[in-house]
Design an enzyme around this catalytic site. Sequence first.
Site, short mmCIF file in Angstrom:
data_model
loop_
_atom_site.label_atom_id
_atom_site.label_comp_id
_atom_site.label_asym_id
_atom_site.label_seq_id
_atom_site.Cartn_x
_atom_site.Cartn_y
_atom_site.Cartn_z
CE1 TYR A 102 7.73 -6.37 58.79
CE2 TYR A 102 8.62 -7.27 60.62
CZ TYR A 102 7.83 -7.52 59.92
OH TYR A 102 6.62 -8.49 59.81
CB SER A 157 6.06 -8.51 63.78
OG SER A 157 7.50 -9.30 63.66
#
Length: 260
Positions: free
Chosen positions: A155, A142
């Site tokens: 995350y 990401s």
Amino acid sequence: MSVRKLALVTGSTSGIGLAIADVFAANGIEVILHGIESTEDGQAIAARFEHSYGQRPHYFQCDISQPEAIEQMMQCIGQEVGAPSILVNNAGIQFTAPVQEFPAGTWDKIIAINLSAAFHTTRLALPAMVAAGWGRIINISSVHGLVASVHKAAYCAAKHGLVGFTRVTALETAAQGITANCICPGWTDTPLLVDQLTQFAAEHNTSFDEAKKGLINAKAPYPEFVAPSEIGELALFLCSDAARAMTGTALPIDGGWTAH
Ligand code: NAD
């Protein structure tokens, strides 16, 4: 010697993983579908693939937060389908909260699904790739593997960890016909964003569509979401011979987010 291009795409019942599986199948790569959803849901996707691409993929339901379940799944895949020569570690979840309020169990779950699962599938898939002298490992990290945002402690930790893990895998396999790379998407239009969009809409007293614009404006100069199929096309390129020297990279596809 021609290698059988057989791709296991984790989390391919939805969003980015499903789009990668679609692009692969449309381009003649055999696909193995995986997800947390029921066998019935997986079979419905497999039936659509059969109709669209003339291949009916196997579907494996497996909770990849559990290492033993991953071992069992990889064994079944080897026996029932064959050894994947392409591994896309895509399955992932999100949760947002400030560090001091972040539930410890949710931290563990995000690290297990978004990071440790990629280690387990990779360690189990690598021996066959080494034996074949060809392999492609694509880890869906990401922008949050490259930069941070508030309230995304687990995350960001998992996605940064995935970049590091990918680099080590690349170093260890570079001379064996195997590449390992990360794709680092920015905002991509998938169900993963629903909670964040709902929260943004509530906080700003605005519609879901306006919330989408709001999220984009907060981070990226390109004024639209990334389309999941665009990530599929990048993954397809990484599987090509032209990408054989690309390894250990972390490729942003983020509308300019990380250019700031
Ligand atoms: P999604 O919610 O549409 O799909 C998630 C997939 O992961 C599903 O197929 C689901 O079955 C699977 N999954 C979730 N928990 C699982 C578990 N415990 N065991 C097995 N499978 C499980 O999400 P998405 O947006 O397509 O996300 C795919 C990947 O892309 C994730 O790793 C995510 O972090 C990453 N990503 C998404 C965005 C975005 O904006 N959507 C941006 C950057 C990176």
